[in-house]
Design a protein around this motif. Structure first.
Motif, PDB file in Angstrom:
ATOM      1  N   ARG A   1     -40.674 -31.262  23.571  1.00  0.00           N
ATOM      2  CA  ARG A   1     -42.106 -31.056  23.746  1.00  0.00           C
ATOM      3  C   ARG A   1     -42.809 -32.280  23.202  1.00  0.00           C
ATOM      4  NH1 ARG A   1     -42.792 -26.917  20.580  1.00  0.00           N
ATOM      5  NH2 ARG A   1     -42.616 -25.262  22.117  1.00  0.00           N
ATOM      6  N   ASN A   2     -43.788 -32.800  23.959  1.00  0.00           N
ATOM      7  CA  ASN A   2     -44.543 -33.957  23.486  1.00  0.00           C
ATOM      8  C   ASN A   2     -45.950 -33.881  24.056  1.00  0.00           C
ATOM      9  OD1 ASN A   2     -45.675 -36.515  22.985  1.00  0.00           O
ATOM     10  ND2 ASN A   2     -43.661 -37.464  22.912  1.00  0.00           N
ATOM     11  N   ALA A   3     -46.883 -33.434  23.216  1.00  0.00           N
ATOM     12  CA  ALA A   3     -48.267 -33.256  23.651  1.00  0.00           C
ATOM     13  C   ALA A   3     -48.970 -34.582  23.897  1.00  0.00           C
ATOM     14  CB  ALA A   3     -49.032 -32.450  22.605  1.00  0.00           C
ATOM     15  N   SER A   4     -48.366 -35.704  23.510  1.00  0.00           N
ATOM     16  CA  SER A   4     -48.997 -37.013  23.676  1.00  0.00           C
ATOM     17  C   SER A   4     -48.670 -37.677  25.007  1.00  0.00           C
ATOM     18  CB  SER A   4     -48.572 -37.947  22.530  1.00  0.00           C
ATOM     19  OG  SER A   4     -49.121 -37.503  21.315  1.00  0.00           O
TER      20      SER A   4
ATOM     21  N   VAL B   1     -39.661 -42.871  23.642  1.00  0.00           N
ATOM     22  CA  VAL B   1     -40.653 -42.696  22.587  1.00  0.00           C
ATOM     23  C   VAL B   1     -40.112 -41.764  21.507  1.00  0.00           C
ATOM     24  CG1 VAL B   1     -42.598 -43.125  24.123  1.00  0.00           C
ATOM     25  CG2 VAL B   1     -41.824 -40.784  23.775  1.00  0.00           C
ATOM     26  N   MET B   2     -40.481 -42.056  20.270  1.00  0.00           N
ATOM     27  CA  MET B   2     -40.098 -41.215  19.141  1.00  0.00           C
ATOM     28  C   MET B   2     -41.202 -40.202  18.882  1.00  0.00           C
ATOM     29  SD  MET B   2     -38.177 -40.111  16.771  1.00  0.00           S
ATOM     30  CE  MET B   2     -36.758 -41.203  16.795  1.00  0.00           C
ATOM     31  N   ARG B   3     -40.927 -38.949  19.234  1.00  0.00           N
ATOM     32  CA  ARG B   3     -41.884 -37.860  19.067  1.00  0.00           C
ATOM     33  C   ARG B   3     -43.261 -38.263  19.622  1.00  0.00           C
ATOM     34  NH1 ARG B   3     -40.846 -34.483  19.999  1.00  0.00           N
ATOM     35  NH2 ARG B   3     -41.802 -32.901  18.732  1.00  0.00           N
ATOM     36  N   GLU B   4     -44.329 -38.022  18.877  1.00  0.00           N
ATOM     37  CA  GLU B   4     -45.680 -38.269  19.397  1.00  0.00           C
ATOM     38  C   GLU B   4     -46.327 -39.488  18.744  1.00  0.00           C
ATOM     39  OE1 GLU B   4     -47.549 -34.504  18.764  1.00  0.00           O
ATOM     40  OE2 GLU B   4     -46.303 -33.490  20.248  1.00  0.00           O
ATOM     41  N   ARG B   5     -45.493 -40.452  18.308  1.00  0.00           N
ATOM     42  CA  ARG B   5     -46.036 -41.610  17.613  1.00  0.00           C
ATOM     43  C   ARG B   5     -46.952 -42.442  18.511  1.00  0.00           C
ATOM     44  NH1 ARG B   5     -40.518 -43.637  14.433  1.00  0.00           N
ATOM     45  NH2 ARG B   5     -40.456 -41.931  12.901  1.00  0.00           N
ATOM     46  N   THR B   6     -46.581 -42.612  19.776  1.00  0.00           N
ATOM     47  CA  THR B   6     -47.401 -43.403  20.701  1.00  0.00           C
ATOM     48  C   THR B   6     -47.842 -42.539  21.874  1.00  0.00           C
ATOM     49  OG1 THR B   6     -46.308 -45.494  20.139  1.00  0.00           O
ATOM     50  CG2 THR B   6     -47.438 -45.384  22.252  1.00  0.00           C
TER      51      THR B   6
ATOM     52  N   VAL C   1     -34.929 -32.447  31.949  1.00  0.00           N
ATOM     53  CA  VAL C   1     -36.214 -32.854  32.523  1.00  0.00           C
ATOM     54  C   VAL C   1     -37.311 -31.920  32.030  1.00  0.00           C
ATOM     55  CG1 VAL C   1     -37.519 -33.232  34.646  1.00  0.00           C
ATOM     56  CG2 VAL C   1     -35.081 -33.843  34.543  1.00  0.00           C
ATOM     57  N   LEU C   2     -38.425 -32.500  31.558  1.00  0.00           N
ATOM     58  CA  LEU C   2     -39.544 -31.696  31.092  1.00  0.00           C
ATOM     59  C   LEU C   2     -40.444 -31.304  32.264  1.00  0.00           C
ATOM     60  CD1 LEU C   2     -38.496 -32.923  28.441  1.00  0.00           C
ATOM     61  CD2 LEU C   2     -40.865 -33.093  27.688  1.00  0.00           C
TER      62      LEU C   2
ATOM     63  N   VAL D   1     -40.044 -39.714  35.980  1.00  0.00           N
ATOM     64  CA  VAL D   1     -39.274 -38.604  35.419  1.00  0.00           C
ATOM     65  C   VAL D   1     -39.443 -38.613  33.897  1.00  0.00           C
ATOM     66  CG1 VAL D   1     -36.960 -37.622  35.139  1.00  0.00           C
ATOM     67  CG2 VAL D   1     -37.624 -38.680  37.313  1.00  0.00           C
ATOM     68  N   VAL D   2     -39.663 -37.428  33.318  1.00  0.00           N
ATOM     69  CA  VAL D   2     -39.790 -37.310  31.860  1.00  0.00           C
ATOM     70  C   VAL D   2     -38.681 -36.396  31.362  1.00  0.00           C
ATOM     71  CG1 VAL D   2     -41.281 -36.728  29.916  1.00  0.00           C
ATOM     72  CG2 VAL D   2     -42.290 -37.577  32.054  1.00  0.00           C
TER      73      VAL D   2
END
Length: 318
Positions: free
Chosen positions: A84-87, A57-62, A317-318, A99-100
């Motif tokens: 970091r990705n709040a989405s 995913v590109m940043r928080e687009r989806t 890994v986040l 795994v993220v």
């Protein structure tokens, strides 16, 4: 995994993801598909992603909330650009054994766009460009930066870089955030002031805070009413740092001179959104991080994240 590993690269708006990394050479066992169109509907998104083992995913687009992740049985790895990705619902991903991983990024891209918006507002570049193309010539008088006050809300890496450019323009740089100290402000090239003083005195207020429960709506009606009528608000951080209803009123009633916005509550911005016709605005389509150097890092690291995961040793890994 048996058979080819299926990888989906989402929100490749410009159709360039394949050119910024060597997906085929580094991932010969993978079948990579690039999705250019934004898919906002959760049911359509689930239908699209159901066959994939890996999603980039590109940043928080989806957004990928629990309700979506629970319906993706094949998913094993999520890669987000940035760390970091709040989405993404990280807890739901972990519960499902997904795994993220994240990527590095070029830290100054958004700060550079911030200055494009500030300069564009101060000199009305978009308006004058439209006037020239329509056969006209000069109609307005530009505003100078030297000697004016730049108010930086949030003095992390981005804010400090913006502050340094402001100082180079000869501006008086002041800063505030909920936990900023005098020592950190000085180290970031700014002078610490109170919240109200910053909003009341700055010719340009620029936002560089992380969105959280404590910062959501931090630029409220009271803050906007404090601003000078010749002041500009610039937001390249997160839309919901600003009370959107109050911003609309401020623009329509002329409380402030204008706003430069790169971030929006709903993205892509709907065709009938009020901001598309809002007065005294300069809008860019959340492109602060969209630069060739950043994409090289984002997609290059994404490929290496997938490679490391397939080799049994995930990284970042986040």
């Amino acid at each position: 995994m048996t058979g080819p590993v299926r990888v989906a690269v989402l929100d490749d708006y410009q159709g360039v993801a394949a050119t910024y990394a060597d997906w085929a050479e580094r991932l010969p066992e993978a079948r990579v598909e690039y999705v250019r169109d934004h898919v906002a509907d959760p049911d359509r998104l689930v239908e699209l992603l159901t066959p994939f083992d890996v999603v980039v995913v590109m940043r928080e687009r989806t957004p990928l909330p629990r309700a979506v992740l629970e319906r993706l049985p094949a998913l094993r790895l999520l890669v987000t650009t940035g760390m970091r990705n709040a989405s993404i619902d990280l807890a739901a991903a972990r519960e499902r054994g997904v795994v993220v991983c994240g990527t590095r990024g070029h830290p100054w891209s958004t700060a550079e766009l911030t200055w494009a918006l500030i300069l564009g507002l101060m000199r009305n570049v978009a308006g004058e460009d439209a006037r020239v193309r329509a056969g006209g010539w000069q109609q307005e008088v530009g505003r100078d930066l030297v000697g004016e006050t730049l108010g930086v809300v949030g003095l992390g890496k981005q804010g400090a870089h913006v502050a340094a450019v402001g100082a180079a323009f000869g501006m008086d740089v002041v800063a505030w955030s909920p936990h900023l100290t005098e020592e950190r402000a000085e180290a970031g090239g700014a002078r610490l002031v109170g919240r109200d003083e910053l909003f009341a005195t700055a010719r340009v207020v620029t936002l560089h805070l992380v969105l959280s429960d404590s910062t959501r709506g931090i630029v409220d009606e009271a803050a906007l009413r404090l601003m000078r009528p010749d002041a500009y608000l610039v937001n390249t951080a997160r839309a919901l740092l600003v009370d959107q209803a109050a911003l609309r009123t401020a623009l329509e009633e002329g409380w402030i001179a204008g706003a430069g916005l790169d971030v929006f509550e709903v993205e892509p911005l709907p065709p009938d959104h009020w901001l598309r016709a809002a007065p005294r605005t300069l809008l860019s389509p959340h492109m602060g991080y969209v630069s060739d150097r950043n994409y090289q890092v984002f997609y290059g690291d994404a490929v290496e994240d997938v490679r490391a995961f397939l080799d049994g040793a995930p990284v970042r890994v986040l």
